[in-house]
Scaffold this motif. Sequence first.
Motif, short mmCIF file in Angstrom:
data_model
loop_
_atom_site.label_atom_id
_atom_site.label_comp_id
_atom_site.label_asym_id
_atom_site.label_seq_id
_atom_site.Cartn_x
_atom_site.Cartn_y
_atom_site.Cartn_z
N LEU A 151 -5.73 4.93 8.31
CA LEU A 151 -6.61 5.39 7.52
C LEU A 151 -7.15 6.38 7.84
O LEU A 151 -7.51 6.43 9.56
CB LEU A 151 -7.83 3.55 7.69
CG LEU A 151 -6.87 2.60 7.18
CD1 LEU A 151 -7.99 1.77 7.40
CD2 LEU A 151 -6.65 2.56 5.82
N ILE A 174 -1.41 -0.05 8.02
CA ILE A 174 -1.74 1.44 7.67
C ILE A 174 -2.37 2.30 8.43
O ILE A 174 -3.23 1.81 8.76
CB ILE A 174 -2.07 1.20 6.49
CG1 ILE A 174 -3.27 -0.13 6.58
CG2 ILE A 174 -1.30 0.61 5.50
CD1 ILE A 174 -4.21 -0.13 5.44
N TYR A 223 0.72 -1.13 0.66
CA TYR A 223 -0.34 0.07 -0.50
C TYR A 223 1.14 1.24 -0.25
O TYR A 223 2.17 0.85 0.34
CB TYR A 223 -0.80 0.07 1.47
CG TYR A 223 -2.01 -0.76 1.12
CD1 TYR A 223 -1.84 -2.35 1.33
CD2 TYR A 223 -3.24 -0.14 -0.19
CE1 TYR A 223 -2.65 -3.31 1.27
CE2 TYR A 223 -4.38 -1.26 -0.24
CZ TYR A 223 -3.88 -2.34 0.67
OH TYR A 223 -5.51 -3.78 -0.37
N TYR A 229 -8.04 1.24 1.36
CA TYR A 229 -8.48 0.07 1.48
C TYR A 229 -9.57 -0.06 2.21
O TYR A 229 -10.18 0.76 2.93
CB TYR A 229 -6.80 0.25 2.93
CG TYR A 229 -6.99 -0.92 3.55
CD1 TYR A 229 -6.55 -2.57 2.92
CD2 TYR A 229 -8.28 -1.47 4.87
CE1 TYR A 229 -6.59 -3.53 3.87
CE2 TYR A 229 -7.77 -2.69 5.30
CZ TYR A 229 -7.57 -4.05 4.65
OH TYR A 229 -7.41 -5.05 5.25
N VAL A 258 -5.36 5.56 2.45
CA VAL A 258 -4.89 5.74 3.48
C VAL A 258 -3.46 6.80 4.21
O VAL A 258 -3.09 6.85 2.65
CB VAL A 258 -3.49 4.59 2.48
CG1 VAL A 258 -2.48 4.41 3.62
CG2 VAL A 258 -4.85 3.46 2.07
#
Length: 254
Positions: A245, A243, A204, A210, A235
């Motif tokens: 968010l 990651i 990513y 996502y 992301v």
Amino acid sequence: MKIILDAGHVTGYNRSPVYPQYSEGTAMWRLYQLLRAELLGMGYSVVGTRGNPAKDMEVWQRGQAAGSADLFLSLHSNACGDSSVRRIVAIPPFCDRNGVHRLAKELAAGVSDIMNIGEAPQIYTRTYRDSAGVERDYYGVIRGAVSAGCMRPLILEHSFHTNRESALWLSKDGNLALLAKREAVVIRDFLGLPGTGPDGARGYAVGDFYTVRAGDRYSDGRAVAAFAIGRQYRVARVLPERILLEGINSWVLV
């Protein structure tokens, strides 16, 4: 991993009655080119059903071209007699194959978001019974792909070109590029990057989208909140194995 992309119809076909500068055949060929480039950049093997945008191909044959591919995606825009209709429509086979019904929902949601469509997406299957009374998928590309052994065949209708707002939006190359990026990310979220296994979440980058899945966990090990499951978030930051968010402002393990 192999993906077959099917650009619906030939150049100039299905011109919009409310915005004649748009035609389904021309726009979906351009989307096919952009989406293919995005997926190739992620490492997938990507093949189109047709090499010539001006040359048509019978729907069953297009489906048969899917072979045993991981995904067959037929790109279209829809039409109806009500010019106010804008919703996104996804049509998987009636028998759910390898989670394709879930992928249909996720792609439709992603396209709805990019096109800023308030109408809920429509996911449906359509069948008929053959002369022997056996239930079959109605649409030839789906039926052909199922027959060929494709793991996940799917038709994706990118709104309705009988709606002027949608036809105008889909006529712009920059907007088609946004669609291609989002659809590629949704496919990656679902299939995983080549070599990572099903639903792998490596690779990513900031700005990607996502889709939160059941079983995902925050970086402290707690299960992700139920309200977030099935929703897409941008992301914001990337660290090894996690990651950040946007929208829920939380780190999720990947």
